[in-house]
Write a protein that holds these residues in place. Sequence first.
Motif, PDB file in Angstrom:
ATOM      1  N   SER A 201       0.828  -1.221   0.000  1.00  0.00           N
ATOM      2  CA  SER A 201       0.000   0.000   0.000  1.00  0.00           C
ATOM      3  C   SER A 201       0.853   1.257   0.000  1.00  0.00           C
ATOM      4  N   TRP A 202       2.189   1.106   0.154  1.00  0.00           N
ATOM      5  CA  TRP A 202       3.122   2.231   0.248  1.00  0.00           C
ATOM      6  C   TRP A 202       2.814   3.131   1.444  1.00  0.00           C
ATOM      7  N   GLY A 203       2.060   2.609   2.401  1.00  0.00           N
ATOM      8  CA  GLY A 203       1.731   3.379   3.590  1.00  0.00           C
ATOM      9  C   GLY A 203       0.403   4.089   3.532  1.00  0.00           C
ATOM     10  N   TYR A 204      -0.282   4.018   2.418  1.00  0.00           N
ATOM     11  CA  TYR A 204      -1.525   4.770   2.275  1.00  0.00           C
ATOM     12  C   TYR A 204      -2.720   4.093   2.934  1.00  0.00           C
ATOM     13  N   LEU A 238       5.519  15.144   5.205  1.00  0.00           N
ATOM     14  CA  LEU A 238       5.003  13.789   5.374  1.00  0.00           C
ATOM     15  C   LEU A 238       3.639  13.652   4.721  1.00  0.00           C
ATOM     16  N   ASP A 239       3.467  12.612   3.915  1.00  0.00           N
ATOM     17  CA  ASP A 239       2.128  12.250   3.461  1.00  0.00           C
ATOM     18  C   ASP A 239       1.347  11.712   4.663  1.00  0.00           C
ATOM     19  N   TRP A 240       0.089  12.085   4.749  1.00  0.00           N
ATOM     20  CA  TRP A 240      -0.745  11.759   5.919  1.00  0.00           C
ATOM     21  C   TRP A 240      -2.148  11.461   5.418  1.00  0.00           C
ATOM     22  N   VAL A 241      -2.755  10.397   5.915  1.00  0.00           N
ATOM     23  CA  VAL A 241      -4.012   9.894   5.345  1.00  0.00           C
ATOM     24  C   VAL A 241      -5.112   9.897   6.408  1.00  0.00           C
TER      25      VAL A 241
END
Length: 312
Positions: A201-204, A238-241
Amino acid sequence: MTARSRSLTDQDLYLFNEGSHFRLADVLGAHLTEGGCRFAVWAPNAEQVSVIAGFNDWDPRSDPLQPCGSSGIWQGFVPGTDRGAVYKYHLVSREAGYQVDKADPLAVFAEVPPKTGSVVWDLDYEWGDGDWMQTRAERNSAPAPLSIYEVHLGSWMRVPEDGYRSLSYREMAPKLADHVTGLGFTHVEFLPVMEHPFFGSWGYQTTGYFAPSARYGTPQDFMFLVDYLHQRGVGVILDWVPSHFPTDEHGPGYFDGTHLYEHADPRRGFHPDWNSYIFNDCRHEVRSFLISSGLFWLDRYHADGLRVDAVA
């Protein structure tokens, strides 16, 4: 006691239920104190909550938590708990006797996937990026130059002589800094570092909203990476979901036998394309949780910004 952690107060409970508590990591989760560890978790529809861990042979009868009035939070102190202890919460719901073992939504560290336990840890670290932090507002202002290099920690560089494993946070620090400064980038943007069960998921699809992935090291190791980049003049985004999360049983979904973090109506609470739950951000406590998560990365990990994913 870990810096900034403290016991719950009536004001904490009020602000949390109102949706305006934005420092939940200071009071919920697992916090080492003198003689043991203080645990606190939100589970308003549970009739029993206990800490289960190796130190009590995973026996839900050993370390029960107590409710904090009508707030929905359960808390308790477990003496003799050490840094590195793996734990979960065992919940018995008021709904049809549903029972489940859950990872801590406020855990700051977790086991390396595919293991799913939370880990008692601290966030003590001696930062060396004081110069960067003093000038951060200017460096990140609208007129300042901005050129962003996007990075997935797990695949950016491998170690072929060691089974093509990923780099650790500390191994990556000098290599990534050399690469991006040599190319003239001002910032790196990390695909989500927050803990996630599925590497693909690459962290998503995040389950650990306060925990950097243990695949590459400890929380202090990730702090070192950010610290090193700042000292080399590189900002960190940072990408954050905060929109959705996976349905894995140990995660926040159906947490206490009810749809606590997600919408109960599947038309609003389930994303069929991603097979994920959608946060119920109409709920006050969920807003506290999500805003606390975002601010946590900016504050405790010195991140310079967040890219909010899946807004639509």
